[in-house]
Design a protein around this motif. Structure first.
Motif, PDB file in Angstrom:
ATOM      1  N   UNK A 296       0.771  -1.096  -0.045  1.00 45.84           N
ATOM      2  CA  UNK A 296       0.007  -0.018   0.004  1.00 45.84           C
ATOM      3  C   UNK A 296       0.905   1.267   0.098  1.00 45.84           C
ATOM      4  N   UNK A 297       1.796   1.210   0.870  1.00 45.04           N
ATOM      5  CA  UNK A 297       2.751   2.409   0.948  1.00 45.04           C
ATOM      6  C   UNK A 297       3.439   2.621  -0.327  1.00 45.04           C
ATOM      7  N   UNK A 298       4.216   1.675  -0.770  1.00 44.38           N
ATOM      8  CA  UNK A 298       4.624   1.805  -2.141  1.00 44.38           C
ATOM      9  C   UNK A 298       3.883   2.173  -3.070  1.00 44.38           C
ATOM     10  N   UNK A 299       2.590   1.850  -3.296  1.00 40.94           N
ATOM     11  CA  UNK A 299       1.577   2.089  -4.224  1.00 40.94           C
ATOM     12  C   UNK A 299       1.455   3.495  -4.136  1.00 40.94           C
ATOM     13  N   UNK A 300       1.244   4.150  -2.965  1.00 39.25           N
ATOM     14  CA  UNK A 300       0.938   5.555  -2.919  1.00 39.25           C
ATOM     15  C   UNK A 300       2.088   6.190  -3.107  1.00 39.25           C
ATOM     16  N   UNK A 301       3.379   5.716  -3.047  1.00 37.00           N
ATOM     17  CA  UNK A 301       4.631   6.475  -3.497  1.00 37.00           C
ATOM     18  C   UNK A 301       4.620   6.368  -5.042  1.00 37.00           C
ATOM     19  N   UNK A 302       4.175   5.418  -5.655  1.00 32.52           N
ATOM     20  CA  UNK A 302       3.912   5.363  -7.107  1.00 32.52           C
ATOM     21  C   UNK A 302       3.104   6.552  -7.643  1.00 32.52           C
ATOM     22  N   UNK A 303       1.895   6.730  -6.819  1.00 32.76           N
ATOM     23  CA  UNK A 303       0.973   7.627  -7.300  1.00 32.76           C
ATOM     24  C   UNK A 303       1.427   9.045  -7.049  1.00 32.76           C
ATOM     25  N   UNK A 318       3.641  -8.930  -6.675  1.00 37.24           N
ATOM     26  CA  UNK A 318       4.645 -10.083  -6.974  1.00 37.24           C
ATOM     27  C   UNK A 318       5.982  -9.777  -6.111  1.00 37.24           C
ATOM     28  N   UNK A 319       6.320  -8.814  -6.223  1.00 37.74           N
ATOM     29  CA  UNK A 319       7.565  -8.356  -5.360  1.00 37.74           C
ATOM     30  C   UNK A 319       7.213  -8.684  -3.886  1.00 37.74           C
ATOM     31  N   UNK A 320       5.958  -8.341  -3.106  1.00 42.96           N
ATOM     32  CA  UNK A 320       5.756  -8.444  -1.889  1.00 42.96           C
ATOM     33  C   UNK A 320       5.163  -9.727  -1.508  1.00 42.96           C
ATOM     34  N   UNK A 321       4.856 -10.630  -2.702  1.00 41.24           N
ATOM     35  CA  UNK A 321       4.316 -11.726  -2.383  1.00 41.24           C
ATOM     36  C   UNK A 321       2.984 -11.751  -1.945  1.00 41.24           C
ATOM     37  N   UNK A 322       2.149 -10.802  -2.629  1.00 33.68           N
ATOM     38  CA  UNK A 322       0.976 -10.339  -1.949  1.00 33.68           C
ATOM     39  C   UNK A 322      -0.168 -10.782  -3.142  1.00 33.68           C
ATOM     40  N   UNK A 323      -1.071 -11.544  -2.676  1.00 36.09           N
ATOM     41  CA  UNK A 323      -2.440 -12.129  -3.402  1.00 36.09           C
ATOM     42  C   UNK A 323      -3.658 -11.241  -2.937  1.00 36.09           C
ATOM     43  N   UNK A 324      -4.481 -11.039  -3.938  1.00 37.71           N
ATOM     44  CA  UNK A 324      -5.914 -10.449  -3.569  1.00 37.71           C
ATOM     45  C   UNK A 324      -5.671  -8.898  -3.429  1.00 37.71           C
ATOM     46  N   UNK A 325      -4.633  -8.272  -4.078  1.00 36.86           N
ATOM     47  CA  UNK A 325      -4.227  -7.172  -3.800  1.00 36.86           C
ATOM     48  C   UNK A 325      -5.459  -6.189  -4.293  1.00 36.86           C
ATOM     49  N   UNK A 326      -6.382  -6.639  -5.131  1.00 33.98           N
ATOM     50  CA  UNK A 326      -7.422  -5.918  -5.496  1.00 33.98           C
ATOM     51  C   UNK A 326      -8.333  -5.488  -4.601  1.00 33.98           C
ATOM     52  N   UNK A 327      -8.535  -5.762  -3.693  1.00 38.58           N
ATOM     53  CA  UNK A 327      -9.430  -5.209  -2.539  1.00 38.58           C
ATOM     54  C   UNK A 327      -8.911  -3.839  -1.846  1.00 38.58           C
ATOM     55  N   UNK A 328      -7.596  -3.778  -2.139  1.00 34.61           N
ATOM     56  CA  UNK A 328      -7.058  -2.409  -1.698  1.00 34.61           C
ATOM     57  C   UNK A 328      -7.335  -1.296  -2.603  1.00 34.61           C
ATOM     58  N   UNK A 329      -7.777  -1.670  -3.974  1.00 34.42           N
ATOM     59  CA  UNK A 329      -7.686  -0.759  -5.015  1.00 34.42           C
ATOM     60  C   UNK A 329      -8.927   0.095  -5.213  1.00 34.42           C
ATOM     61  N   UNK A 330      -8.972   1.290  -5.391  1.00 33.34           N
ATOM     62  CA  UNK A 330     -10.322   2.032  -5.682  1.00 33.34           C
ATOM     63  C   UNK A 330     -10.496   1.884  -7.125  1.00 33.34           C
TER      64      UNK A 330
END
Length: 437
Positions: A296-303, A318-330
């Protein structure tokens, strides 16, 4: 011809220069007149044009820029320039050929690795034991890097040094986001010993090598000047760092399980993300975040840098080994992807990601939402204080995170979505800073 070549080099897009006729003599003279100073060299030299399989000359140093598998169609590019240069080349180098060699071009595909091993094995035989090879390579696919590792190992070479240099100039708005800006230059030497390595020890060495490589690059970025590496550049450096370890050994064995080179290089990528810490965060405290929080924090940095490509979030997942990341997306639209704000999360549970509901970041986002909704700083602050375990020990990381969220409201492209949440983040951060036992 000079005009055409200048347009090509200008911004990589072949855009016609509308102001060509207005250029003064001062700028035109460097194109039409060349002042070449000749310096004699008392050594043997040879300039030849030949198939790389058939090279027979012995050299101490080989410098190669091989095809990047399927990334660049060099045979097509060469034909473009031949259309302009063929007549001139025949006059300057009458022994050179200027016809297309497209059928002989080395391309990505099933025979790519075998051809590369033949070529580099030949070059390795044509240098002494103290000789070196410089190989330029860039590709975002870990599978291609694992293939390159096997190629160099099977050719009898080992990577002894690697560095990422900036090779992409400003593309005048043609490229946006976190694209690779550099090329990795690797120094290779003959592998003189047939060493055998054990997988568990190799993984430790890969982690150490990735850390050293990225920290050295970050030290340059701390100077606030060029090269300003992006996250893909750090990943690229991690790939190269892993090759330094993998090519050291003729054979790698594991007593517990099967493995692939790509698996090791993918793990190197994950190691790299442990070092890719957003500015403003303490390295030690950053390690306390879960993969979802880091995502989440790296995504905000990209934004904050104007990167709204969904591919960026896919790479982070992939880098953080996180599945289901779509639930964090607006939004997950291709070029308009972004994360949910605190207000958009509201008090919804995120059960799809284990442990996220109890995480420090989620509690902070919930506290911001409560304060914004109730227009009351104290209510959000008390929610955070009552729900963060070991609150007094976590105050520093709480304030770092709130400052990061607070800054989002100061970014032009983020202000519309983050204005109220970021203002509240500032108020709660100050409240935590002034909170004492």
């Amino acid at each position: 011809m000079a005009r055409t070549l200048s347009i090509i080099i200008y911004n990589q897009a072949l855009n016609t220069l509308i102001n060509w006729a207005t250029r003064s003599y001062k700028y035109l003279i460097t194109i039409w007149l060349a002042n070449i100073i000749n310096t004699p060299m008392n050594t043997s030299r040879e300039v030849t044009l030949s198939d790389s399989h058939d090279v027979k000359t012995t050299c101490d140093v080989w410098i190669t820029d091989p095809p990047y598998a399927d990334a660049v169609n060099y045979h097509e590019l060469s034909e473009f320039f031949l259309a302009w240069d063929a007549e001139l080349l025949t006059k300057i180098f009458p022994d050179w050929y200027v016809d297309s060699k497209r059928p002989l071009a080395l391309r990505g595909g099933e025979n790519f690795a075998a051809n590369m091993v033949d070529i580099y094995g030949n070059l390795t035989r044509l240098m002494n034991d103290e000789g070196i090879q410089i190989v330029m390579f860039t590709h975002k696919d870990s599978g291609i890097w694992s293939e390159l590792a096997r190629i160099m190992r099977d050719a009898g070479l080992r990577v002894t040094a690697a560095w990422n240099i900036a090779t992409e100039t400003d593309a005048s708005g043609l490229k946006d986001g976190d694209y690779v800006k550099g090329t990795v230059l690797m120094v290779l030497r003959k592998r003189l010993n047939a060493l055998t390595g054990f997988l568990n020890e190799i993984m430790d060495d890969v982690r150490d090598e990735v850390g050293k490589q990225i920290e050295s690059m970050q030290a340059l970025d701390d100077n606030k000047e060029e090269p300003n590496f992006s996250d893909p550049d750090y990943v690229l450096a991690a790939y190269a760092a892993s090759l330094k370890v993998l090519t050291e050994y003729k054979e790698i064995v594991s007593e517990t399980r099967e493995y692939t080179f790509q698996e090791i290089i993918e793990q190197a990528k994950k190691y790299a993300y442990d070092y890719m810490i957003p500015k403003g965060f303490n390295r030690i405290l950053w390690r306390e975040f879960s993969p979802a929080e880091r995502f989440y924090i790296k995504g905000l940095e990209a934004e904050k840098h104007g990167n709204y490509k969904v591919s960026t979030y896919q790479e982070y997942s992939k880098g953080f080994g996180l599945g289901n990341y779509g639930v964090l997306m607006a939004s997950a639209r291709a070029n308009n992807a972004r994360l949910k704000t605190a207000s958009e999360f509201a008090m919804r549970s995120v059960k799809e990601i284990s442990g996220f509901d109890e995480s420090l970041l989620r509690i902070l986002l919930a506290g911001l939402y409560i304060s914004v909704k109730e227009d009351d700083v104290v209510k959000g602050f008390m929610y955070i204080k009552n729900n963060v375990k070991e609150y007094w020990q976590k105050r520093e990381i709480l304030m770092e995170t709130l400052k990061f969220l607070e800054d989002a409201g100061n970014i032009d492209n983020m202000r519309e979505n983050w204005r109220e949440d970021s203002e509240m983040a500032q108020h709660i951060r100050i409240r935590i800073d002034n909170d004492h036992i």
